[in-house]
Scaffold this motif. Structure first.
Motif, PDB file in Angstrom:
ATOM      1  N   LEU A   1      24.599  42.581  37.704  1.00 35.27           N
ATOM      2  CA  LEU A   1      25.533  41.525  38.081  1.00 35.27           C
ATOM      3  C   LEU A   1      26.454  41.992  39.207  1.00 35.27           C
ATOM      4  CD1 LEU A   1      26.498  40.161  34.547  1.00 35.27           C
ATOM      5  CD2 LEU A   1      25.190  38.943  36.292  1.00 35.27           C
ATOM      6  N   ARG A   2      26.923  43.234  39.107  1.00 37.64           N
ATOM      7  CA  ARG A   2      27.797  43.757  40.159  1.00 37.64           C
ATOM      8  C   ARG A   2      27.057  43.861  41.484  1.00 37.64           C
ATOM      9  NH1 ARG A   2      29.524  47.845  43.116  1.00 37.64           N
ATOM     10  NH2 ARG A   2      31.784  48.266  43.251  1.00 37.64           N
ATOM     11  N   GLU A   3      25.798  44.316  41.438  1.00 34.83           N
ATOM     12  CA  GLU A   3      25.013  44.398  42.677  1.00 34.83           C
ATOM     13  C   GLU A   3      24.873  43.028  43.323  1.00 34.83           C
ATOM     14  OE1 GLU A   3      21.307  46.106  41.589  1.00 34.83           O
ATOM     15  OE2 GLU A   3      22.161  48.064  41.049  1.00 34.83           O
ATOM     16  N   GLY A   4      24.603  42.021  42.513  1.00 31.77           N
ATOM     17  CA  GLY A   4      24.468  40.676  43.061  1.00 31.77           C
ATOM     18  C   GLY A   4      25.756  40.162  43.664  1.00 31.77           C
ATOM     19  N   LEU A   5      26.888  40.498  43.037  1.00 33.69           N
ATOM     20  CA  LEU A   5      28.182  40.036  43.554  1.00 33.69           C
ATOM     21  C   LEU A   5      28.552  40.758  44.850  1.00 33.69           C
ATOM     22  CD1 LEU A   5      30.086  39.866  40.150  1.00 33.69           C
ATOM     23  CD2 LEU A   5      29.477  37.914  41.583  1.00 33.69           C
ATOM     24  N   THR A   6      28.373  42.082  44.884  1.00 37.83           N
ATOM     25  CA  THR A   6      28.713  42.818  46.108  1.00 37.83           C
ATOM     26  C   THR A   6      27.794  42.427  47.254  1.00 37.83           C
ATOM     27  OG1 THR A   6      27.351  44.658  45.298  1.00 37.83           O
ATOM     28  CG2 THR A   6      29.724  44.779  44.899  1.00 37.83           C
ATOM     29  N   ALA A   7      26.538  42.081  46.937  1.00 39.92           N
ATOM     30  CA  ALA A   7      25.629  41.620  47.994  1.00 39.92           C
ATOM     31  C   ALA A   7      26.115  40.321  48.616  1.00 39.92           C
ATOM     32  CB  ALA A   7      24.217  41.446  47.429  1.00 39.92           C
ATOM     33  N   ARG A   8      26.922  39.580  47.855  1.00 37.04           N
ATOM     34  CA  ARG A   8      27.500  38.333  48.373  1.00 37.04           C
ATOM     35  C   ARG A   8      28.932  38.558  48.875  1.00 37.04           C
ATOM     36  NH1 ARG A   8      23.749  37.432  44.752  1.00 37.04           N
ATOM     37  NH2 ARG A   8      22.444  35.556  44.822  1.00 37.04           N
ATOM     38  N   ARG A   9      29.237  39.819  49.169  1.00 38.35           N
ATOM     39  CA  ARG A   9      30.495  40.225  49.801  1.00 38.35           C
ATOM     40  C   ARG A   9      31.729  39.982  48.933  1.00 38.35           C
ATOM     41  NH1 ARG A   9      29.614  38.260  56.117  1.00 38.35           N
ATOM     42  NH2 ARG A   9      27.687  39.467  56.471  1.00 38.35           N
ATOM     43  N   VAL A  10      31.536  40.037  47.615  1.00 39.63           N
ATOM     44  CA  VAL A  10      32.691  40.005  46.721  1.00 39.63           C
ATOM     45  C   VAL A  10      33.311  41.402  46.733  1.00 39.63           C
ATOM     46  CG1 VAL A  10      33.464  39.655  44.342  1.00 39.63           C
ATOM     47  CG2 VAL A  10      31.633  38.233  45.282  1.00 39.63           C
ATOM     48  N   PRO A  11      34.638  41.535  46.912  1.00 43.27           N
ATOM     49  CA  PRO A  11      35.275  42.863  46.933  1.00 43.27           C
ATOM     50  C   PRO A  11      34.945  43.672  45.683  1.00 43.27           C
ATOM     51  CG  PRO A  11      36.824  41.162  47.606  1.00 43.27           C
ATOM     52  CD  PRO A  11      35.599  40.449  47.137  1.00 43.27           C
ATOM     53  N   GLY A  12      34.864  45.002  45.867  1.00 40.85           N
ATOM     54  CA  GLY A  12      34.412  45.886  44.802  1.00 40.85           C
ATOM     55  C   GLY A  12      35.171  45.745  43.501  1.00 40.85           C
ATOM     56  N   GLY A  13      36.522  45.764  43.570  1.00 44.63           N
ATOM     57  CA  GLY A  13      37.316  45.657  42.350  1.00 44.63           C
ATOM     58  C   GLY A  13      37.105  44.336  41.642  1.00 44.63           C
ATOM     59  N   VAL A  14      37.062  43.256  42.409  1.00 47.54           N
ATOM     60  CA  VAL A  14      36.824  41.930  41.820  1.00 47.54           C
ATOM     61  C   VAL A  14      35.425  41.854  41.243  1.00 47.54           C
ATOM     62  CG1 VAL A  14      36.730  39.457  42.291  1.00 47.54           C
ATOM     63  CG2 VAL A  14      38.478  40.864  43.392  1.00 47.54           C
ATOM     64  N   ALA A  15      34.450  42.437  41.951  1.00 48.06           N
ATOM     65  CA  ALA A  15      33.064  42.429  41.466  1.00 48.06           C
ATOM     66  C   ALA A  15      32.947  43.171  40.138  1.00 48.06           C
ATOM     67  CB  ALA A  15      32.139  43.044  42.504  1.00 48.06           C
ATOM     68  N   ASP A  16      33.640  44.316  40.015  1.00 48.75           N
ATOM     69  CA  ASP A  16      33.614  45.072  38.762  1.00 48.75           C
ATOM     70  C   ASP A  16      34.163  44.230  37.611  1.00 48.75           C
ATOM     71  OD1 ASP A  16      32.484  47.357  39.789  1.00 48.75           O
ATOM     72  OD2 ASP A  16      34.402  48.274  40.298  1.00 48.75           O
ATOM     73  N   ALA A  17      35.352  43.658  37.822  1.00 51.53           N
ATOM     74  CA  ALA A  17      35.984  42.867  36.764  1.00 51.53           C
ATOM     75  C   ALA A  17      35.137  41.655  36.404  1.00 51.53           C
ATOM     76  CB  ALA A  17      37.382  42.435  37.203  1.00 51.53           C
ATOM     77  N   LEU A  18      34.597  40.985  37.423  1.00 52.65           N
ATOM     78  CA  LEU A  18      33.803  39.785  37.176  1.00 52.65           C
ATOM     79  C   LEU A  18      32.499  40.128  36.456  1.00 52.65           C
ATOM     80  CD1 LEU A  18      33.655  36.755  37.594  1.00 52.65           C
ATOM     81  CD2 LEU A  18      32.606  37.140  39.826  1.00 52.65           C
ATOM     82  N   ALA A  19      31.854  41.233  36.856  1.00 52.57           N
ATOM     83  CA  ALA A  19      30.593  41.614  36.227  1.00 52.57           C
ATOM     84  C   ALA A  19      30.794  41.975  34.764  1.00 52.57           C
ATOM     85  CB  ALA A  19      29.969  42.786  36.982  1.00 52.57           C
ATOM     86  N   LEU A  20      31.842  42.760  34.457  1.00 52.32           N
ATOM     87  CA  LEU A  20      32.107  43.141  33.073  1.00 52.32           C
ATOM     88  C   LEU A  20      32.452  41.924  32.214  1.00 52.32           C
ATOM     89  CD1 LEU A  20      34.212  46.392  33.605  1.00 52.32           C
ATOM     90  CD2 LEU A  20      31.912  46.255  32.664  1.00 52.32           C
ATOM     91  N   THR A  21      33.308  41.053  32.749  1.00 53.11           N
ATOM     92  CA  THR A  21      33.718  39.873  31.992  1.00 53.11           C
ATOM     93  C   THR A  21      32.545  38.933  31.766  1.00 53.11           C
ATOM     94  OG1 THR A  21      35.933  40.024  32.937  1.00 53.11           O
ATOM     95  CG2 THR A  21      35.318  37.935  31.937  1.00 53.11           C
ATOM     96  N   LEU A  22      31.757  38.728  32.807  1.00 54.24           N
ATOM     97  CA  LEU A  22      30.611  37.822  32.692  1.00 54.24           C
ATOM     98  C   LEU A  22      29.584  38.375  31.716  1.00 54.24           C
ATOM     99  CD1 LEU A  22      29.445  35.185  33.754  1.00 54.24           C
ATOM    100  CD2 LEU A  22      28.357  36.467  35.601  1.00 54.24           C
ATOM    101  N   ALA A  23      29.321  39.680  31.781  1.00 58.08           N
ATOM    102  CA  ALA A  23      28.343  40.286  30.872  1.00 58.08           C
ATOM    103  C   ALA A  23      28.796  40.161  29.424  1.00 58.08           C
ATOM    104  CB  ALA A  23      28.136  41.749  31.244  1.00 58.08           C
ATOM    105  N   ALA A  24      30.064  40.493  29.154  1.00 61.86           N
ATOM    106  CA  ALA A  24      30.567  40.407  27.779  1.00 61.86           C
ATOM    107  C   ALA A  24      30.582  38.965  27.283  1.00 61.86           C
ATOM    108  CB  ALA A  24      31.963  41.009  27.698  1.00 61.86           C
ATOM    109  N   THR A  25      30.947  38.027  28.164  1.00 66.47           N
ATOM    110  CA  THR A  25      30.987  36.607  27.769  1.00 66.47           C
ATOM    111  C   THR A  25      29.596  36.102  27.420  1.00 66.47           C
ATOM    112  OG1 THR A  25      32.906  36.226  29.204  1.00 66.47           O
ATOM    113  CG2 THR A  25      31.630  34.299  28.530  1.00 66.47           C
ATOM    114  N   ILE A  26      28.612  36.424  28.270  1.00 65.99           N
ATOM    115  CA  ILE A  26      27.237  35.993  28.007  1.00 65.99           C
ATOM    116  C   ILE A  26      26.698  36.661  26.745  1.00 65.99           C
ATOM    117  CG2 ILE A  26      24.872  36.099  28.876  1.00 65.99           C
ATOM    118  CD1 ILE A  26      26.028  35.844  31.703  1.00 65.99           C
ATOM    119  N   GLY A  27      26.994  37.950  26.587  1.00 65.75           N
ATOM    120  CA  GLY A  27      26.446  38.696  25.461  1.00 65.75           C
ATOM    121  C   GLY A  27      26.969  38.264  24.113  1.00 65.75           C
ATOM    122  N   THR A  28      28.173  37.734  24.069  1.00 62.51           N
ATOM    123  CA  THR A  28      28.765  37.342  22.780  1.00 62.51           C
ATOM    124  C   THR A  28      28.694  35.839  22.517  1.00 62.51           C
ATOM    125  OG1 THR A  28      30.952  37.225  23.838  1.00 62.51           O
ATOM    126  CG2 THR A  28      30.355  39.301  22.758  1.00 62.51           C
ATOM    127  N   ALA A  29      28.339  35.039  23.517  1.00 61.31           N
ATOM    128  CA  ALA A  29      28.371  33.581  23.360  1.00 61.31           C
ATOM    129  C   ALA A  29      27.520  33.074  22.192  1.00 61.31           C
ATOM    130  CB  ALA A  29      27.961  32.903  24.666  1.00 61.31           C
TER     131      ALA A  29
END
Length: 729
Positions: A319-347
């Motif tokens: 998820l982080r690779e996909g976000l950074t490839a779309r020029r999302v800043p590194g710190g935001v990409a990290d937070a977004l990838a972790l949050t998205l992964a945990a949200t999807i995994g527990t839904a």
């Protein structure tokens, strides 16, 4: 603990998979069977109790409080404790005090003098059963002795009290309660509306000590230790000791246990100069937590914790690779990838256990992320300073008040956003497994070894199904053309469910904090066309607000209109919030839901003020159910003095009034009704003596008599002219 045949099947499957390498096949099969044997032995040890022969007896003893007491919706208090003397010494019991029994101000570890009646744990006490409780002690009297447990555990108790005081020093009550929840995992002080805001906004995980706390503890300690000039091994050793101390301070729940073991494994690898494997650490955490308590797998907190970590390990990198490839800043990409992964995994698990999905979770967690670390770091500093003196932490907490207030405001705002939370109910482990399979397939398909990836996704989905199956039964929604009338086992209270042709009607919802939601889930309920609350008494209306909060409801028939009970006020508030139409009962009403018809025989409509002045039992709704040739009478708690003047005709099934109380006119009424099936909805070892000998003597005239305290949930199934009765026991 799920089923022995699953262990055998797993051993055979692993043996076949590793057949080309016989030694590996033998080791894998032996490992699985050894694990199953360990679980069986551990469960036997946990289940052994000397208290079984004392159920129903009065007990006097000293007991050590093991958890903070929690208020119940009936106005009492309850908390788990360990008996320190007499029969059952060393065993855990759930202390339960009614509203008339004064609960003393006591901390975890305090020794109490208790007197009460021993009862078996009820269906709604599964959480306490998983935590090790063997019985309920219904208290007649409870007081502090002034003693406190000693040893290492007693020292931890005192350290926890000092940490709590330090974290809360100088803060207003709402912020202090939130700080204790976020830093120490103690959410008991939070008001119910605040806790509900955190659930609806998807931020409730912040109130449970977890891996995030352990990670932030390490991130806080390591730079400070580096500044002191300590070497790597010294730094790692000190952090390892801090983690070992923090886990019990934070309550030692399943989530923090998992995080502590994983953190300790990583730190130990660093001390040994070995590479750290996060997957190995996760499996080690599963081994440790399940060896301590095999029933932990049935705990929603355990399941959600492992599901979140598995999702993060498996998907966050991509998820982080996909976000950074779309020029999302590194710190935001990290937070977004972790949050998205945990949200999807527990839904899927959240939808299974709680019947809802927070659409506000992702944006709320992203907005909360900048404030979470400061809250944790400042709170941990306050906890440490509080070990010296609570007042010294006040300046630190003055800074912490700002991020705490922001997190609380964010939860409130996100919970009230349009569409913040939607009802999404996965009714069976198979549905959960299918959901995880659908989620995992796209990630697995991106791997070069596509077949292996899909197989792994399928195996993971199967594992999730097994884990969830440890605490759940499959959905039992009836097939088309079949009427099922279920007299639900909800303890001392009423709850009767009618299902036919996609239509669903629930008459009463049992007591507060009862197992009504679990019973509806097992019945495959997705929505209610009609919810009938017969009258304003806790054992009938207590669970109605929770039912309405969980399920869409088409119509509320409110037999408690005008009542001033806390349960009824909560029900009315939820009905307004959910936009549910509510009507008062009036004799002569006919309520239809698909092929189901409910005729209201009693009461006649009267002003609410007059209703409020009467005995609720005298105003309870009496309804006749019709579905083709099948008929049933549901009199709630209205006894023969109310029902005898009514126009009663023979029925197929009868719910016995008032849990089988002493009703002088019951025999005459049975002569008029001539039911072929009668069911008493009553709680095991209730304090009212229900059902009474008089009622049981009269009910001998009924061909088939059932009672939920002995038979569990009773189901009357009608298909055409055939009628079949089944029960859980």
């Amino acid at each position: 603990p799920v089923a022995p045949e699953l262990a055998c099947a797993a051993a055979i499957a692993l043996g076949v998979a590793a057949a080309p390498r016989p030694a590996l096949a033998l080791a894998a099969a032996a490992a699985v069977l050894s694990g199953a044997l360990l679980a069986h032995t551990r469960l036997q040890s946990l289940d052994h109790s000397a208290l079984r022969g004392s159920l129903g007896a009065t007990m006097r003893a000293h007991a050590t409080l093991l958890e903070a007491a929690r208020p119940s919706r009936l106005g009492g208090q309850s908390g788990r404790a360990r008996l320190d003397e007499g029969r059952g010494r060393g065993e855990q019991v759930l202390l339960r005090a009614g509203r008339r029994t004064k609960w003393p101000t006591a901390d975890v570890g305090d020794v109490l003098s208790v007197r009460g009646r021993l009862e078996s744990l009820g269906p709604h006490d599964d959480y306490q059963r998983r935590r090790g409780a063997h019985a309920v002690l219904v208290l007649h009297a409870v007081s502090r002795t002034g003693g406190h447990r000693g040893g290492v555990v007693g020292s931890l108790d005192r350290a926890r009290s000092r940490a709590e005081a330090g974290v809360a020093s100088g803060l207003e009550r709402p912020e202090a309660a939130l700080a204790r929840g976020m830093v120490l995992g103690e959410d008991e002080g939070l008001a119910d509306p605040v806790r509900e805001d955190f659930r609806r906004s998807g931020l409730s995980h912040l109130l449970a000590a977890s891996g995030q706390n352990v990670m932030l503890l390490g991130a806080l300690a390591l730079p400070l230790l580096t500044a002191l000039g300590l070497g790597l091994r010294q730094r790692l050793g000190i952090v390892l000791a801090l983690v070992a101390a923090y886990v019990p301070l934070a309550g030692a729940g399943p989530s923090i246990q998992r995080a502590g073991v994983m953190g300790a494994a990583g730190l130990t690898a660093g001390l040994a100069g070995r590479p750290a494997s996060r997957w190995y650490a996760l499996l080690l955490a599963a081994l440790v937590t399940l060896a301590l308590n095999p029933r932990a797998a049935g705990d929603p907190g355990w399941q959600l914790s492992f599901a979140a970590v598995i999702a993060i390990l498996a998907t966050s990198g991509r998820l982080r690779e996909g976000l950074t490839a779309r020029r999302v800043p590194g710190g935001v990409a990290d937070a977004l990838a972790l949050t998205l992964a945990a949200t999807i995994g527990t839904a899927p698990l959240i939808a299974f256990h709680f019947g809802r999905l927070s659409l506000a979770s992702l944006p709320a967690n992203l907005l909360a992320a900048p404030a979470v670390a400061p809250v944790m770091w400042l709170g941990m500093i306050s906890a440490a300073v509080g070990e010296l003196a609570a007042g010294l932490a006040a300046p630190v907490n003055a800074l912490n008040a700002y991020p705490l207030a922001f997190v609380e405001w964010l939860a409130h705002a996100a919970a009230r956003a349009p569409g913040a939370s939607v009802d999404l109910h996965l009714g069976s482990p198979l549905a959960v497994a299918a959901a995880y399979g659908a989620i995992g397939a796209p990630f697995a398909a991106r791997r070069r070894r596509r077949r292996l990836g899909l197989a792994a996704a399928g195996a993971g989905a199967g594992l999730v199904a097994v884990l969830v199956g440890g605490g759940a039964a499959a959905s039992r929604a009836p097939p088309p053309g079949q009427l099922v009338m279920s007299f639900l086992d909800v303890g001392q209270g009423d709850a009767t469910l009618l299902q036919h042709g996609g239509a669903t009607v629930l008459v009463d919802a049992g007591p507060p904090d009862g197992p009504i939601l679990a019973r509806l889930q097992r019945a495959g309920v997705g929505r209610l066309d009609v919810l009938v609350v017969t009258h304003a008494q806790a054992d009938h209306e207590g669970g109605a607000a929770a039912v309405m909060a969980r399920y869409p409801v088409g119509l509320l028939v409110d037999g408690g209109a005008g009542a001033a009970t806390a349960e009824h006020r909560r029900l009315v508030a939820v009905a307004r919030q959910r936009g549910v139409r509510a009507v008062a009962p009036d004799a002569g009403q006919r309520i239809r839901a698909g092929p189901l018809e409910l005729d209201v025989l009693w009461p006649h409509a009267e002003p609410a003020a007059l209703h409020a002045a009467q005995d609720p039992n005298q105003r309870a709704i009496v309804a006749r159910v019709r579905d083709g040739p099948f008929t049933a009478l549901l009199p709630a708690d209205a006894e023969s003095d109310v029902t005898s003047p009514l126009d009663l005709s023979p029925v197929t099934a009868l719910k016995v009034a008032h849990h089988g109380s002493a009703d002088p006119g019951l025999s005459e009424e049975l002569t008029r009704l001539r039911p072929s099936v009668a069911v008493i909805e009553v709680g095991r070892r209730n304090s009212y003596g229900h059902p009474t000998p008089q009622a049981l003597a009269a009910l001998r005239a009924v061909p088939r008599l059932y009672r939920t305290d002995r038979d569990g949930t009773v189901r009357v199934t009608v298909e055409g002219s055939r009628l079949h009765v089944t029960s859980d026991h």
